[in-house]
Scaffold this motif. Structure first.
Motif, PDB file in Angstrom:
ATOM      1  N   SER A   1       0.813  -1.249  -0.056  1.00 53.30           N
ATOM      2  CA  SER A   1       0.031  -0.163  -0.224  1.00 53.30           C
ATOM      3  C   SER A   1       0.820   1.430   0.098  1.00 53.30           C
ATOM      4  O   SER A   1       2.072   1.007   0.243  1.00 53.30           O
ATOM      5  N   TYR A   2       0.094   2.244  -0.004  1.00 50.43           N
ATOM      6  CA  TYR A   2       1.027   3.739  -0.223  1.00 50.43           C
ATOM      7  C   TYR A   2      -0.151   4.870   0.284  1.00 50.43           C
ATOM      8  O   TYR A   2      -1.221   4.747   0.080  1.00 50.43           O
ATOM      9  N   GLU A   3       0.682   5.880   0.810  1.00 52.60           N
ATOM     10  CA  GLU A   3      -0.165   6.946   0.796  1.00 52.60           C
ATOM     11  C   GLU A   3       0.554   8.499   0.475  1.00 52.60           C
ATOM     12  O   GLU A   3       1.969   8.307   0.541  1.00 52.60           O
TER      13      GLU A   3
ATOM     14  N   PHE B   1       1.057  12.434   0.867  1.00 50.75           N
ATOM     15  CA  PHE B   1       0.798  13.812   1.668  1.00 50.75           C
ATOM     16  C   PHE B   1       1.198  15.179   0.986  1.00 50.75           C
ATOM     17  O   PHE B   1       2.422  15.193   0.733  1.00 50.75           O
TER      18      PHE B   1
ATOM     19  N   LYS C   1       4.714   7.945   1.421  1.00 52.31           N
ATOM     20  CA  LYS C   1       4.809   6.682   2.250  1.00 52.31           C
ATOM     21  C   LYS C   1       4.814   5.331   1.623  1.00 52.31           C
ATOM     22  O   LYS C   1       3.209   4.983   0.973  1.00 52.31           O
TER      23      LYS C   1
ATOM     24  N   SER D   1       0.305   7.952  -8.090  1.00 53.87           N
ATOM     25  CA  SER D   1      -0.973   6.914  -7.776  1.00 53.87           C
ATOM     26  C   SER D   1      -1.003   6.007  -9.147  1.00 53.87           C
ATOM     27  O   SER D   1      -1.137   5.035  -8.854  1.00 53.87           O
TER      28      SER D   1
ATOM     29  N   ARG E   1       0.975  14.163   9.068  1.00 49.00           N
ATOM     30  CA  ARG E   1      -0.482  14.060   8.862  1.00 49.00           C
ATOM     31  C   ARG E   1      -1.225  15.421   9.409  1.00 49.00           C
ATOM     32  O   ARG E   1      -2.241  15.693   8.691  1.00 49.00           O
TER      33      ARG E   1
END
Length: 383
Positions: free
Chosen positions: A5-7, A9, A19, A46, A359
């Motif tokens: 997975s990834y995020e 920001f 991340k 993405s 965050r």
């Protein structure tokens, strides 16, 4: 081990942090950003991760780099190469953590112990920029960078050239001959004005002239160089080894300045630097970005023999109450002393991100855009 997975920001002042997570719990961080195009870069990152990287072994970095670059019909350019860059940084961070080694060890080990850092200075008058120079020397820097003037007309006046020279002269007079001064033209001047200004400023012995021309006009650099003794530097707006090849093969600059958050990441920047070494061209990595990007640069600097200096926009000398370094759990991780930074010795990038702070900051509404400048006649000027 697989990428699971990834995020992404978007954080102040104008950065994007990635991340990248694995199914074993290892996490890598990268900084993919094209300043002023954050949302576009986020979308591109993405697309790459969703359509290719999820489920892959993160250790196969070279295979992934080639797939991200060659796996689509259209390639290159600032958005795609910056997206690849941030992903590549995160993959190297994971690999370093997997092997419990700094990235520079995985790239062949140290070529040096520390890298010289330069600090940007500015001011509205020659006296103001001279004061800023003295202050930064007192802060421990022995290399400074400045813009000679905000804006040149396409063909400007002796008065404008004299004002630009007065700024450089004031800094040289203030700090003496033991301090290096890089002069950044920022691609804002035409060939005729670059030739004129460079010739006049040579008197003050700059370390180099940065972006005397935009990359699309590089073929004119030899003409300007014939009128100046000062080394030329450029490359922040070039994004791959194939784009750098013409510049390096033809010796158009003395110092290349690839940005590891724009030029394909750690993997590609190392290859670009090695090409430059073969042509006796030096490297000063570009980095007006955040602490993740800076950490990637310092890891590369340790393994690149021809690296001579490192850009930064983090006020690295003062980690206390530093909003830019507050993204790190340990803001003092970059050991600054006598104008040099010693790399972190932790695994991967060598930094630990304060994720809670990231965050919180990502809740800030951002849409950073550079100003649009105009000439006196209403035509668009270079910013």
């Amino acid at each position: 081990m697989e990428i699971s997975s990834y995020e992404l920001f978007e954080v102040p002042p104008r950065w994007v942090f990635l991340k990248l997570e694995t199914d074993t719990g290892l996490v890598g961080w990268g900084e993919p950003i094209v300043e002023g195009h954050a949302r576009t870069t986020v979308a591109a990152v993405s697309e790459i991760i969703d359509n290719y990287l999820i489920g892959k072994d993160p250790l196969d970095i070279e295979r992934h780099w080639q797939a991200m670059y060659r796996g689509r019909h259209f390639r290159g350019g600032p958005i795609l190469m910056s997206s690849i860059a941030g992903i590549d940084q995160a993959l190297w961070d994971i690999k370093g953590k997997h092997y419990d080694a700094p990235i520079y060890d995985l790239l062949g080990g140290r070529a040096r112990d520390r890298i010289q850092i330069y600090q940007w200075i500015g001011g509205d008058s020659p006296a103001a920029v001279a004061d800023a120079a003295v202050s930064e020397v007192e802060n421990g820097y022995n290399t400074l960078k400045m813009a000679p003037i905000g804006q040149f007309r396409r063909i400007d006046s002796p008065e404008t050239v004299n004002k630009a020279c007065e700024r450089v002269a004031a800094v040289r007079d203030a700090v003496g001959d033991s301090i290096d001064i890089a002069v950044d033209f920022r691609g804002r001047v035409t060939k005729g004005m670059a030739k004129w200004a460079a010739t006049e400023m040579d008197e003050y012995d700059p370390m180099f002239y940065e972006e005397p021309l935009l990359p699309e006009h590089f073929e004119a650099l030899p003409d300007i160089a014939a009128h100046s003794k000062t080394p030329f530097a450029s490359g922040e707006r070039i994004y791959s080894r194939w784009e750098f090849k013409h510049t390096i093969d033809n010796g158009l600059v003395d110092i290349i300045q690839p940005d590891p958050s724009h030029a394909g990441g750690i993997s590609e920047t190392k290859k670009i630097a090695n090409m430059a070494e073969a042509a006796d061209i030096q490297v000063a990595l570009h980095c007006p970005l955040g602490p993740i990007a800076f950490a990637a640069c310092v890891q590369l600097d340790m393994s690149v023999h021809n690296a001579i200096n490192q850009a930064q926009n983090l006020d690295i000398h003062d980690p206390t109450n530093n909003e830019h370094l507050a993204y790190l759990e340990d803001p003092t991780v970059f050991d600054f002393k006598n104008g040099y930074v010693t790399p972190p010795d932790g695994p991967g990038l060598g930094i630990d991100i304060d994720e809670e702070y990231v965050r919180r900051q990502s809740q800030t509404e951002l849409d950073w855009q550079n100003p649009i400048w105009y000439h006196h006649d209403g035509s668009i000027a270079e910013w």
